[in-house]
Design a protein around this motif. Structure first.
Motif, PDB file in Angstrom:
ATOM      1  N   THR A 240       1.407  -1.037  -0.362  1.00  0.00           N
ATOM      2  CA  THR A 240       0.090  -0.052  -0.261  1.00  0.00           C
ATOM      3  C   THR A 240       0.881   1.404  -0.030  1.00  0.00           C
ATOM      4  N   GLY A 241       1.790   1.707   0.736  1.00  0.00           N
ATOM      5  CA  GLY A 241       2.754   2.134   0.744  1.00  0.00           C
ATOM      6  C   GLY A 241       3.921   2.576  -0.329  1.00  0.00           C
ATOM      7  N   ASP A 242       4.134   1.091  -1.107  1.00  0.00           N
ATOM      8  CA  ASP A 242       4.197   1.777  -2.871  1.00  0.00           C
ATOM      9  C   ASP A 242       3.170   2.201  -4.199  1.00  0.00           C
ATOM     10  N   TYR A 243       2.137   2.198  -3.180  1.00  0.00           N
ATOM     11  CA  TYR A 243       0.955   2.690  -4.300  1.00  0.00           C
ATOM     12  C   TYR A 243       1.374   4.276  -4.410  1.00  0.00           C
ATOM     13  N   VAL A 244       1.327   4.545  -2.605  1.00  0.00           N
ATOM     14  CA  VAL A 244       0.820   5.982  -2.150  1.00  0.00           C
ATOM     15  C   VAL A 244       2.335   6.341  -2.884  1.00  0.00           C
ATOM     16  N   HIS A 245       3.284   5.926  -2.218  1.00  0.00           N
ATOM     17  CA  HIS A 245       4.348   6.342  -3.024  1.00  0.00           C
ATOM     18  C   HIS A 245       5.157   7.209  -4.869  1.00  0.00           C
ATOM     19  N   ASP A 246       4.161   5.807  -5.893  1.00  0.00           N
ATOM     20  CA  ASP A 246       4.050   6.180  -6.617  1.00  0.00           C
ATOM     21  C   ASP A 246       2.559   7.090  -7.988  1.00  0.00           C
ATOM     22  N   TYR A 247       1.718   6.675  -6.711  1.00  0.00           N
ATOM     23  CA  TYR A 247       0.859   7.743  -7.486  1.00  0.00           C
ATOM     24  C   TYR A 247       0.379   8.963  -6.942  1.00  0.00           C
ATOM     25  N   GLN A 248       0.324   8.843  -5.610  1.00  0.00           N
ATOM     26  CA  GLN A 248       0.417  10.038  -4.496  1.00  0.00           C
ATOM     27  C   GLN A 248       1.441  11.060  -3.548  1.00  0.00           C
ATOM     28  N   PRO A 249       2.424  11.223  -4.818  1.00  0.00           N
ATOM     29  CA  PRO A 249       3.742  11.981  -4.068  1.00  0.00           C
ATOM     30  C   PRO A 249       3.411  12.654  -2.679  1.00  0.00           C
ATOM     31  N   ALA A 250       2.461  13.232  -2.979  1.00  0.00           N
ATOM     32  CA  ALA A 250       2.508  14.146  -2.622  1.00  0.00           C
ATOM     33  C   ALA A 250       1.946  14.017  -0.319  1.00  0.00           C
ATOM     34  N   LYS A 251       1.145  13.063  -0.477  1.00  0.00           N
ATOM     35  CA  LYS A 251       0.447  12.362   0.763  1.00  0.00           C
ATOM     36  C   LYS A 251       1.494  11.463   1.365  1.00  0.00           C
ATOM     37  N   PHE A 252       2.464  10.788   0.358  1.00  0.00           N
ATOM     38  CA  PHE A 252       3.304  10.310   1.078  1.00  0.00           C
ATOM     39  C   PHE A 252       4.279  10.793   1.324  1.00  0.00           C
ATOM     40  N   ALA A 253       5.209  11.784   0.817  1.00  0.00           N
ATOM     41  CA  ALA A 253       5.998  12.983   1.919  1.00  0.00           C
ATOM     42  C   ALA A 253       4.882  13.641   3.051  1.00  0.00           C
ATOM     43  N   ALA A 254       4.062  13.707   2.669  1.00  0.00           N
ATOM     44  CA  ALA A 254       3.245  14.478   4.346  1.00  0.00           C
ATOM     45  C   ALA A 254       3.450  13.116   5.977  1.00  0.00           C
ATOM     46  N   ILE A 255       2.758  11.796   5.070  1.00  0.00           N
ATOM     47  CA  ILE A 255       3.716  10.366   5.710  1.00  0.00           C
ATOM     48  C   ILE A 255       4.952  10.738   6.278  1.00  0.00           C
ATOM     49  N   GLU A 256       5.540  10.676   5.565  1.00  0.00           N
ATOM     50  CA  GLU A 256       6.895  10.820   6.349  1.00  0.00           C
ATOM     51  C   GLU A 256       7.717  11.778   6.587  1.00  0.00           C
ATOM     52  N   GLY A 257       6.853  12.547   6.672  1.00  0.00           N
ATOM     53  CA  GLY A 257       7.629  14.042   7.222  1.00  0.00           C
ATOM     54  C   GLY A 257       8.624  14.800   6.458  1.00  0.00           C
ATOM     55  N   ARG A 258       8.785  14.565   5.385  1.00  0.00           N
ATOM     56  CA  ARG A 258       9.980  14.300   4.828  1.00  0.00           C
ATOM     57  C   ARG A 258       8.804  16.496   3.785  1.00  0.00           C
ATOM     58  N   TRP A 259       9.988  17.579   4.048  1.00  0.00           N
ATOM     59  CA  TRP A 259       9.464  18.762   3.383  1.00  0.00           C
ATOM     60  C   TRP A 259      10.871  18.815   2.321  1.00  0.00           C
ATOM     61  N   VAL A 260      11.733  18.926   2.191  1.00  0.00           N
ATOM     62  CA  VAL A 260      12.281  18.846   0.728  1.00  0.00           C
ATOM     63  C   VAL A 260      12.740  17.561   0.862  1.00  0.00           C
ATOM     64  N   ASP A 261      13.405  17.435  -0.710  1.00  0.00           N
ATOM     65  CA  ASP A 261      14.039  16.490  -1.033  1.00  0.00           C
ATOM     66  C   ASP A 261      15.547  15.949  -0.628  1.00  0.00           C
ATOM     67  N   GLU A 262      15.093  14.730  -0.750  1.00  0.00           N
ATOM     68  CA  GLU A 262      16.738  14.227  -0.320  1.00  0.00           C
ATOM     69  C   GLU A 262      17.149  12.718  -1.019  1.00  0.00           C
ATOM     70  N   GLN A 263      18.363  12.648  -0.560  1.00  0.00           N
ATOM     71  CA  GLN A 263      18.990  11.507  -1.399  1.00  0.00           C
ATOM     72  C   GLN A 263      20.897  10.971  -1.342  1.00  0.00           C
ATOM     73  N   PRO A 264      20.706  10.710  -0.242  1.00  0.00           N
ATOM     74  CA  PRO A 264      19.352   9.780   0.165  1.00  0.00           C
ATOM     75  C   PRO A 264      18.461  10.305   1.230  1.00  0.00           C
ATOM     76  N   ALA A 265      17.791   9.568   1.608  1.00  0.00           N
ATOM     77  CA  ALA A 265      16.254  10.219   2.374  1.00  0.00           C
ATOM     78  C   ALA A 265      16.554   9.103   3.329  1.00  0.00           C
ATOM     79  N   ALA A 266      15.889   9.853   4.822  1.00  0.00           N
ATOM     80  CA  ALA A 266      16.405   9.716   6.150  1.00  0.00           C
ATOM     81  C   ALA A 266      15.143   9.065   5.959  1.00  0.00           C
ATOM     82  N   GLU A 267      15.057   8.914   7.114  1.00  0.00           N
ATOM     83  CA  GLU A 267      13.020   8.041   7.558  1.00  0.00           C
ATOM     84  C   GLU A 267      13.021   8.486   8.906  1.00  0.00           C
ATOM     85  N   VAL A 268      12.348   9.744   9.104  1.00  0.00           N
ATOM     86  CA  VAL A 268      11.731  10.123  10.388  1.00  0.00           C
ATOM     87  C   VAL A 268      10.557   9.660  11.426  1.00  0.00           C
TER      88      VAL A 268
END
Length: 479
Positions: A240-268
């Motif tokens: 389910t998280g994979d589909y949110v990541h692929d189709y609803q990136p704004a929701k995924f970023a909100a769930i992760e609490g990620r404000w800026v692009d990260e590479q590699p990305a940390a997990e909050v």
């Protein structure tokens, strides 16, 4: 557009669906478990399974009725508060809701009466079949609701004509790839909710020293099932998280609490999101883990909320915290299920009071997980009602006043609160009475004879009187 009207209408729908979803989440799993109990009773001849079945059937009847009543109102809101959504999506959502009525409700209405009142009137195999079909009906109801909601989350198979969503590919809508991720996830959530309710009642009876045989069956079966299903639920949660990541990136970023692009990305792991400042306070995060969870690699670039205009971002705090509460409930249920299953197999349960107490108080965990999961999905979808196609503000009924929205909100909360309180009161009353109390109906020459039955020594006199009465009626019927 009056923003308060929009807010009140959203709050109203959130309140009614929060009341309603509690009961389907319970009865879907309970219907399946009743079918299993009836099958085991027929296969083994063990009367314990029959007594456990009869006990939980009473609770199922109350919860099922409350689920039907609380779900009726939700359809009315689509006409009163969300008429633009109904007008635009009616060609798709209307048939999907009718499919639920023609399949799920038809099965439930046809066979639930047999399950409640027909045991003495039909053959054993047909009674078992009725139990199975009721379980199938509740599952189909969940399926059609998830098809409907998943189309709103990931709309496919349609074209827009004169502002109306016209279906062009029904197989694409019904067999949407998102459905086959979200439907198993919801179904497993319902099974786990039921499992922990059953285990909690079993643990309570063991602590009280009553109905030991039935309580042991409840405890072992429920936690044994949960021990197997929770890892499977975690797997579907990841999908389910994979589909949110692929189709609803704004929701995924909100769930992760990620404000800026990260590479590699940390997990909050924990933070207090600050939407005005576009940052997190009191943040605790794990490096690289965000890329691993989001894309399955150690160096993927994960986008942040600042990549989206403020008008296209969901509220951050609710999906952020709701997701973590859901995940926390899942981990706690996994711990209890594995510990309980181990102890139930290797030791006497009566001696494990340190385990029985937390299991007895674990019954809310499944409900909390279901509610917070839905909050994550639905609030995270904002500001869209149909993702990327129709905004929530545009789905509202034109000219709807904030006074009307506030009045109906207060009315719905009052009515639902009344129904909820009395429903819970009757369920708790059934639980407090225990398994081995109440009336058992005996049949002699086709005539029903009521006999009070309670094996507790304190009720020996009443039981003896009932036995004498039954013997006298049998003798009279022979003459």
């Amino acid at each position: 557009m009056n923003i308060s009207t929009l807010f009140l209408s959203r709050l109203q729908f959130a309140a009614t669906i929060s009341f309603h979803i509690i009961f389907p989440a319970f009865t879907i799993g309970l219907a399946a478990w009743l079918a299993v109990l009836e099958a085991m009773s027929l296969a083994t001849g063990n009367p314990v399974y029959r007594r456990v079945f009869d006990f939980w059937l009473k609770i199922f009847g109350v919860a099922f009725g409350m689920g039907v009543v609380s779900g009726m109102v939700m359809a009315f809101q689509l006409g009163t508060n969300w008429s633009e959504l109904s007008r635009a999506s009616g060609p798709i959502q209307g048939p999907l809701l009718s499919y639920e009525a023609f399949t799920a409700f038809a099965l439930e209405a046809a066979f639930f009466g047999v399950v409640l009142f027909g045991r003495s009137r039909v053959r054993a195999w047909f009674y078992l079949l009725s139990c199975i079909l009721v379980a199938v009906g509740t599952t189909l109801s969940a399926f059609w609701i998830l098809v409907n909601n998943s189309w709103m989350q990931h709309p496919v198979g349609f074209v827009i004509q004169n502002g109306v969503f016209v279906p062009t590919d029904w197989p694409a809508i019904i067999f949407n790839s998102v459905v086959w991720v979200r439907f198993p996830h919801m179904l497993l959530a319902a099974y786990l909710t039921t499992a922990f309710c059953v285990a909690a009642v079993g643990a309570r009876y063991l602590l009280q020293g009553r109905d030991r045989a039935e309580a042991t069956v409840m405890f072992r079966m429920a936690l044994g099932l949960a021990a197997v299903l929770i890892p499977l639920q975690i797997f579907f949660g990841h999908l389910t998280g994979d589909y949110v990541h692929d189709y609803q990136p704004a929701k995924f970023a909100a769930i992760e609490g990620r404000w800026v692009d990260e590479q590699p990305a940390a997990e909050v792991i924990f933070a207090v999101p600050d939407s005005d400042g576009e940052r997190n306070r009191f943040e605790w995060k794990v490096p690289v883990l965000g890329s691993l969870i989001g894309s399955g690699t150690l160096d993927s670039k994960e986008i942040g909320l600042k990549d989206f205009a403020r008008a296209d971002r969901p509220p951050v705090a609710i999906p952020f915290f709701a997701f973590r509460v859901m995940a926390g409930c899942g981990m706690l249920m996994l711990l209890l299920a594995w510990l309980g299953t181990y102890c139930a197999r290797s030791r006497k349960l009566n001696e494990q009071r340190w385990l029985l107490w937390p299991v007895a108080w674990s019954f809310p965990l499944g409900f909390i997980a279901v509610l917070t999961g839905w909050f994550t999905a639905e609030v995270g979808r904002q500001p869209w009602t149909v993702w990327g196609v129709m905004r929530t503000a545009d789905a509202l009924t034109p000219g709807l006043s904030s006074h009307f929205a506030a009045a109906t909100l207060a009315l719905y909360v009052a009515v639902y609160g009344f129904i909820f309180c009395f429903g819970i009161y009757y369920i708790l009353k059934i639980v407090n009475r225990g398994v081995m109390t109440g009336k058992v109906v005996a049949f002699w020459n086709g005539n029903a004879i009521h006999q009070t039955f309670n094996p507790d020594p304190r009720f020996a006199a009443q039981r003896k009187a009932a036995e004498i009465t039954l013997a006298a009626r049998k003798a009279a019927s022979r003459r």
